[in-house]
Scaffold this motif. Structure first.
Motif, short mmCIF file in Angstrom:
data_model
loop_
_atom_site.label_atom_id
_atom_site.label_comp_id
_atom_site.label_asym_id
_atom_site.label_seq_id
_atom_site.Cartn_x
_atom_site.Cartn_y
_atom_site.Cartn_z
N ILE A 159 0.82 -1.20 0.00
CA ILE A 159 0.00 0.00 0.00
C ILE A 159 0.86 1.26 0.00
O ILE A 159 0.60 2.21 -0.75
N ARG A 160 1.92 1.26 0.81
CA ARG A 160 2.76 2.44 0.95
C ARG A 160 3.68 2.65 -0.26
O ARG A 160 3.95 3.78 -0.66
N HIS A 161 4.16 1.57 -0.88
CA HIS A 161 5.27 1.69 -1.84
C HIS A 161 4.95 1.29 -3.28
O HIS A 161 5.87 1.21 -4.10
N HIS A 162 3.68 1.10 -3.63
CA HIS A 162 3.40 0.60 -4.98
C HIS A 162 3.60 1.66 -6.07
O HIS A 162 3.57 1.34 -7.26
N HIS A 163 3.84 2.92 -5.67
CA HIS A 163 4.15 3.96 -6.67
C HIS A 163 5.63 4.38 -6.64
O HIS A 163 5.99 5.39 -7.24
N GLU A 164 6.47 3.61 -5.97
CA GLU A 164 7.90 3.86 -6.04
C GLU A 164 8.42 3.41 -7.40
O GLU A 164 7.81 2.56 -8.06
N ARG A 165 9.56 3.96 -7.82
CA ARG A 165 10.22 3.57 -9.06
C ARG A 165 11.63 3.09 -8.74
O ARG A 165 12.28 3.62 -7.83
N VAL A 166 12.14 2.13 -9.51
CA VAL A 166 13.46 1.59 -9.19
C VAL A 166 14.57 2.62 -9.42
O VAL A 166 15.67 2.48 -8.89
N ASP A 167 14.29 3.67 -10.20
CA ASP A 167 15.30 4.71 -10.40
C ASP A 167 15.22 5.80 -9.32
O ASP A 167 15.96 6.79 -9.37
N GLY A 168 14.33 5.62 -8.36
CA GLY A 168 14.22 6.58 -7.26
C GLY A 168 13.29 7.74 -7.52
O GLY A 168 13.14 8.62 -6.67
N GLY A 169 12.64 7.75 -8.68
CA GLY A 169 11.79 8.88 -9.04
C GLY A 169 10.33 8.74 -8.63
O GLY A 169 9.50 9.55 -9.02
N ALA B 297 11.55 -1.05 -17.96
CA ALA B 297 12.45 -1.89 -17.17
C ALA B 297 13.73 -1.13 -16.85
O ALA B 297 14.38 -0.57 -17.74
N GLY B 298 14.09 -1.11 -15.58
CA GLY B 298 15.31 -0.44 -15.15
C GLY B 298 15.11 1.01 -14.76
O GLY B 298 16.00 1.61 -14.16
N THR B 299 13.99 1.59 -15.11
CA THR B 299 13.70 2.98 -14.71
C THR B 299 12.49 2.98 -13.77
O THR B 299 12.61 3.22 -12.57
N GLN B 300 11.34 2.67 -14.32
CA GLN B 300 10.15 2.59 -13.47
C GLN B 300 10.03 1.24 -12.78
O GLN B 300 9.66 1.16 -11.60
N PHE B 301 10.39 0.18 -13.50
CA PHE B 301 10.14 -1.17 -13.01
C PHE B 301 11.43 -1.97 -12.79
O PHE B 301 12.45 -1.73 -13.45
N ASP B 302 11.33 -2.96 -11.90
CA ASP B 302 12.40 -3.92 -11.69
C ASP B 302 12.53 -4.78 -12.96
O ASP B 302 11.57 -5.42 -13.36
N PRO B 303 13.72 -4.81 -13.60
CA PRO B 303 13.87 -5.57 -14.84
C PRO B 303 13.53 -7.04 -14.71
O PRO B 303 12.95 -7.64 -15.63
N VAL C 22 11.39 -8.40 -12.65
CA VAL C 22 9.93 -8.51 -12.54
C VAL C 22 9.29 -8.34 -13.92
O VAL C 22 8.37 -9.07 -14.29
N VAL C 23 9.79 -7.38 -14.69
CA VAL C 23 9.28 -7.18 -16.05
C VAL C 23 9.45 -8.43 -16.89
O VAL C 23 8.53 -8.86 -17.60
N GLU C 24 10.63 -9.03 -16.80
CA GLU C 24 10.90 -10.24 -17.58
C GLU C 24 9.89 -11.34 -17.26
O GLU C 24 9.34 -11.99 -18.15
N GLU C 25 9.63 -11.54 -15.97
CA GLU C 25 8.67 -12.56 -15.57
C GLU C 25 7.24 -12.19 -15.99
O GLU C 25 6.44 -13.05 -16.34
N PHE C 26 6.93 -10.90 -15.95
CA PHE C 26 5.59 -10.48 -16.36
C PHE C 26 5.36 -10.73 -17.85
O PHE C 26 4.28 -11.18 -18.25
N LEU C 27 6.36 -10.45 -18.66
CA LEU C 27 6.23 -10.68 -20.10
C LEU C 27 6.04 -12.17 -20.39
O LEU C 27 5.26 -12.54 -21.28
N ILE C 28 6.72 -13.02 -19.62
CA ILE C 28 6.51 -14.47 -19.78
C ILE C 28 5.10 -14.84 -19.32
O ILE C 28 4.41 -15.62 -19.97
N LEU C 29 4.70 -14.27 -18.19
CA LEU C 29 3.35 -14.54 -17.67
C LEU C 29 2.29 -14.19 -18.69
O LEU C 29 1.30 -14.92 -18.87
N MET C 30 2.47 -13.08 -19.38
CA MET C 30 1.46 -12.62 -20.32
C MET C 30 1.46 -13.42 -21.64
O MET C 30 0.71 -13.09 -22.55
#
Length: 253
Positions: free
Chosen positions: A162-172, A222-228, A230-238
């Motif tokens: 709840i607290r951190h779902h809008h954080e970005r991996v680049d700190g933005g 991937a690498g800016t907003q999202f964990d790379p 996690v993105v890789e696994e999501f693309l496989i999931l989809m």
């Protein structure tokens, strides 16, 4: 219940000791009372567990109702909670099955936007882009949500999402500007699921993206907003046809 603890004295009674039958009888009574006390405590424990379970169910139902109230205010987000929870749990099962098995994970996914209950309706339901001041108010919802859920101890594992779902991996991101693995894994997982569903949903200020375009956007983040990873696994999931069909059906509603 008061236990009748036998007094044996300092010497050990021999089988021929005339006090032995009496001592044996005392020990039998003591053992019986101890068993009855144990059974009574077990029953009390079960009663407390049932009461606690009922209380937890009530708290969870209340939190769920609040989250659904927020969702109901904006028709463009209808079904968002169910879809993102489904995407998020499926993704977590690929990345960390032990984490995915924890009930509080799905609770956190479903309750992620509960803090929007504290956002004024003219901002929450604005038919157009928010200005800077309005965005400042909107960005307070993760902290509001965390403050609502945090006192409920059995939901403590949901608070990080709840607290951190809008954080970005680049700190933005917000609210704390965490980077990389400073962001809890559950929040990094949910961020991808949440963003994908938002992209494939009609909003007052833009139409829904088709699934392929949304996946391209996710890949590009991937690498800016999202964990790379996690993105890789999501693309496989989809690649799962059922999930793709569900997403396409929603995108064209």
């Amino acid at each position: 219940m008061t236990l009748s603890i036998p007094h044996t004295g300092s010497a050990v009674a021999s089988p021929s000791d005339p006090e032995t039958p009496a001592l044996h009888a005392q020990l039998v009574v003591f053992a019986r009372e101890l068993g009855e006390l144990y059974a009574l405590e077990r029953q009390r424990s079960r009663d407390l567990e049932r009461a606690l379970g009922s209380l937890e169910d009530t708290y969870l139902a209340t939190m769920t109702s609040l989250a659904q109230v927020v969702e109901a205010k904006d028709e463009t987000t209808r079904g968002h909670l169910d879809r993102t929870t489904k995407y998020g749990v499926a993704l977590a099962e690929r990345i960390d099955p032990e984490l995915a098995a924890k009930p509080e994970l799905a609770h956190g996914f479903f309750l992620h936007d509960i803090g929007k209950v504290g956002i004024p309706e003219h901002i929450l339901c604005k038919a157009g882009p928010l200005d800077d001041d309005e965005w400042g108010v909107m960005r307070s919802h993760p902290m509001i949500g965390a403050s609502i859920v945090e006192p409920i101890r059995f939901l403590s594992g949901a608070v990080q999402v709840i607290r951190h779902h809008h954080e970005r991996v680049d700190g933005g991101g917000y609210p704390e500007g965490l980077k990389g693995e400073q962001i809890p894994l559950a929040a990094r997982i949910f961020s991808v699921a949440d963003s994908f569903d938002a992209m494939t949903t009609d909003r007052p200020y833009r139409g829904a993206l088709d699934v392929e375009r949304a996946l391209t956007e996710i890949r590009g983040g991937a690498g800016t907003q999202f964990d790379p990873d996690v993105v890789e696994e999501f693309l496989i999931l989809m690649e799962d046809e059922d999930l793709v069909l569900q997403a396409r059906s929603h995108a064209h509603v």
